[in-house]
Scaffold this active site. Structure first.
Site, PDB file in Angstrom:
ATOM      1  N   ASP A  96       0.787  -1.251  -0.070  1.00 25.29           N
ATOM      2  CA  ASP A  96       0.120   0.000  -0.111  1.00 25.29           C
ATOM      3  C   ASP A  96       0.890   1.171   0.104  1.00 25.29           C
ATOM      4  O   ASP A  96       1.711   1.257   0.749  1.00 25.29           O
ATOM      5  CB  ASP A  96      -0.820  -0.023   1.129  1.00 25.29           C
ATOM      6  CG  ASP A  96      -1.911   1.133   1.151  1.00 25.29           C
ATOM      7  OD1 ASP A  96      -2.875   0.841   0.350  1.00 25.29           O
ATOM      8  OD2 ASP A  96      -1.810   2.133   1.763  1.00 25.29           O
ATOM      9  N   GLU A 102      -4.909   2.411  -4.232  1.00 24.50           N
ATOM     10  CA  GLU A 102      -3.384   2.431  -4.123  1.00 24.50           C
ATOM     11  C   GLU A 102      -2.638   1.294  -3.676  1.00 24.50           C
ATOM     12  O   GLU A 102      -1.599   1.246  -3.240  1.00 24.50           O
ATOM     13  CB  GLU A 102      -2.866   3.574  -3.225  1.00 24.50           C
ATOM     14  CG  GLU A 102      -3.334   3.661  -1.928  1.00 24.50           C
ATOM     15  CD  GLU A 102      -4.691   4.202  -1.643  1.00 24.50           C
ATOM     16  OE1 GLU A 102      -4.907   4.721  -0.434  1.00 24.50           O
ATOM     17  OE2 GLU A 102      -5.429   4.181  -2.447  1.00 24.50           O
TER      18      GLU A 102
END
Length: 589
Positions: free
Chosen positions: A456, A499
């Protein structure tokens, strides 16, 4: 059957060669003429053939309906006068040659018959090849087999004089002749008699007789040899028509078989193999290439086969190599020797395409509509190895290959779009789950390790809020690119969502996965990204888990644990790697 020299025989055929009707007088000729029908049907003007020891003139009459539609072809065969010589043995030659449809058999019989009739000590029948403009050894009797080599280049010497002038020569004292070959003088040739073999206006070869004793040939010998040459011309033409018919039939079958095989697969790798096999059946070669153009003006050699075997694909600039030339100009090539290279000059690639100095090349572009989508190239180690017939065959195959490759490219593109994330170009979530399921099954079967990582981007919302979503998209693409550079080809990096990225590491243990992902984290943390002159320093947090069949029954359970490790990395301050063993001992493999 009693043949009248003034009688005509008739055969009615379709354009495809199917015999519809035969006159009674022509029934006995059918077995002899059937192999020659395809070329006789497609021929132009008049032909002469030798059938069953007799010479016939061939005439064609196209039959049309009242509407002008063609429905058949009437072939008439008119027997001409018999052998123009008083020697009855010439009739035996004509009869023997009419049954021979193999060129090698014709050559051997002619030379030996001529030697017997002319009481010669040695003989030769060099063949003229119009495709390469050279004289080939043909058949030799009582001469060293390596004495006469293919004559290429400038038209010099007695043999070329005979071909060029179309007239016979008689040399009583060969050793004293200024154009005598030292090799023939050395083996003892004393007298030479040679005459051209001509069919219509086309030279086919030379019939040469030699005497090694001091007894020169006479003018009557010249007339006899010319009569033999006339019969030989018809026999050789028959044999060439027959060979062409056989070759055409073989090519049609090979192309038909290739079209079925090529059309049966959309998988590119399988298709390359099928194209290679189909090309090998059509033309002999020692080197083979399939080349395609790329969007960045490069040539990708997607399938390379050399004498040492299959080679890895390579890319070179479009202006390099013979494949690049074909792709730029969309032309076919038939070359022999480096001196025959096309203009403008080509920068050769010997490591891929080999040396052309002593070899030959065939190349055909792969064209769909008005687009050049590839090129097919083959090389031979031998000079003048390919004829125009070979090039025509390759071009016919290329037409089928082009359509098949075009379809396979489109299918691959559609497949890629179905499993690819549009923003980053990585695999999408769907493909990530499919591959993970396959790797887990492989582990169950073969006990090979597999690990995953969930990744992440830290504080990504701040990047979007500060620099805008376009900059945020650029950051995601750049992170994906940099991570991809640090991974193996077998590793699967996917955009899992937003993301967040997912990473599959086949053949990788838990400890190895921690090291590999730590390398990713370090690269991202120490390499800033520049956007419009401003520096961004994104970092990533990573959670790692390794599969064990007794712990994880399905992909979702393994991903859930990697996500828990990722959350732990976030809790501990981000920009770090955490593994499932830091969470609980229950997840240890």
């Amino acid at each position: 059957m009693n043949h009248d020299t003034s009688s005509e025989q008739y055969i009615l055929v379709t354009g495809s060669g199917q015999v519809l009707a035969v006159s009674d007088t022509a029934q006995s000729l059918i077995p002899h003429i059937s192999p020659l029908l395809p070329d006789l049907i497609n021929g132009a003007g008049e032909d002469t053939v030798l059938l069953n020891g007799r010479t016939y003139q061939i005439h064609r009459h196209l039959l049309k309906s009242e509407s002008g539609e063609s429905y058949g072809l009437l072939i008439s065969l008119q027997q001409t006068s018999a052998v123009q010589s008083s020697d009855p043995r010439l009739g035996a030659i004509a009869l023997a040659l009419s049954d021979k449809l193999e060129i090698n058999h014709v050559l051997e019989n002619v030379v030996r018959f001529a030697m017997d009739l002319l009481n010669a000590d040695a003989g030769a029948l060099p063949i003229y090849d119009p495709d390469t403009d050279r004289l080939l050894p043909g058949h030799l009797v009582n001469l060293p087999v390596d004495l006469i080599v293919p004559v290429i280049g400038q038209r010099r010497g007695l043999m070329w004089q005979i071909v060029h002038q179309g007239s016979s020569i008689l040399i009583a004292d060969y050793a004293d002749h200024p154009a005598a070959l030292p090799e023939l003088v050395q083996v003892g040739v004393r007298s030479l008699l040679a005459t051209p073999i001509i069919y219509g206006k086309t030279p086919l070869g030379i019939l040469a007789m030699y005497r090694l004793r001091n007894e020169p040939f006479s003018e009557s010998d010249r007339e006899l040899l010319q009569a033999i040459a006339r019969q030989t011309a018809i026999a050789l033409q028959n044999a060439r028509l027959y060979q062409r018919a056989i070759r055409n039939a073989d090519e049609r079958f090979a192309l038909y078989q290739a079209s079925i095989e090529i059309g049966a697969t959309l998988d590119l790798e399988q298709l390359y193999q099928v194209i290679y096999r189909a090309t090998t059946r059509l033309v002999s070669h020692q080197r083979f290439v399939i080349a395609i153009p790329t969007e960045n003006r490069m040539v990708e050699y997607v399938h390379i086969v050399t004498p040492t075997g299959r080679q890895a694909p390579q890319q070179v600039p479009l202006h390099c190599g013979l494949a690049g030339y074909v792709l730029r100009f969309g032309v076919s090539l038939r070359l022999s020797g480096a001196q025959a290279l096309p203009e403008p000059a080509v920068q050769l690639l010997p490591e891929i395409e080999g040396e052309l100095a002593d070899g030959s090349l065939l190349a055909a572009p792969l064209i769909v509509g008005d687009r050049i989508i590839g090129a097919l190239l083959v090389w031979s180690n031998h000079h003048d190895a390919y004829t125009m017939a070979d090039l025509n065959a390759l071009e016919l195959l290329a037409a089928t290959v082009a359509v098949a490759l075009h379809n396979a490219f489109r299918f691959a593109q559609i497949q890629s779009q179905a499993i690819t994330d549009n923003l980053t170009g990585l695999a999408n979530r769907r493909h990530f789950l499919q591959v993970l399921h396959q790797e887990m099954e492989r582990n169950r079967r073969y006990h090979t390790p597999v690990s995953i990582a969930m990744i992440d981007v830290d504080h990504f919302k701040q990047i979007n809020d500060t620099f805008g979503h376009i900059a945020g998209d650029y950051v995601l693409r750049e992170i994906a690119r940099r991570c991809r550079q640090q991974l193996r080809d077998v590793d699967v990096l996917a955009r899992y969502g937003g993301e967040e990225f997912g990473l599959i590491l086949p053949e990788t243990t838990y400890e190895q996965a921690l090291k590999a992902t730590e390398r990713l984290r370090t690269v991202l943390a120490t390499t800033p990204i520049m956007i419009d002159g401003r520096q961004i320093n994104p970092t990533i947090s990573i959670g790692v888990a390794s599969f064990h069949p007794t712990v994880y029954p399905d992909p979702s359970s393994l991903i859930a644990d990697a996500d828990r490790a990722l959350y732990l990395a976030k809790q501990q301050g981000r920009n770090r790697v955490c593994g499932v063993q830091e969470l609980t001992n229950d997840a240890q493999p």
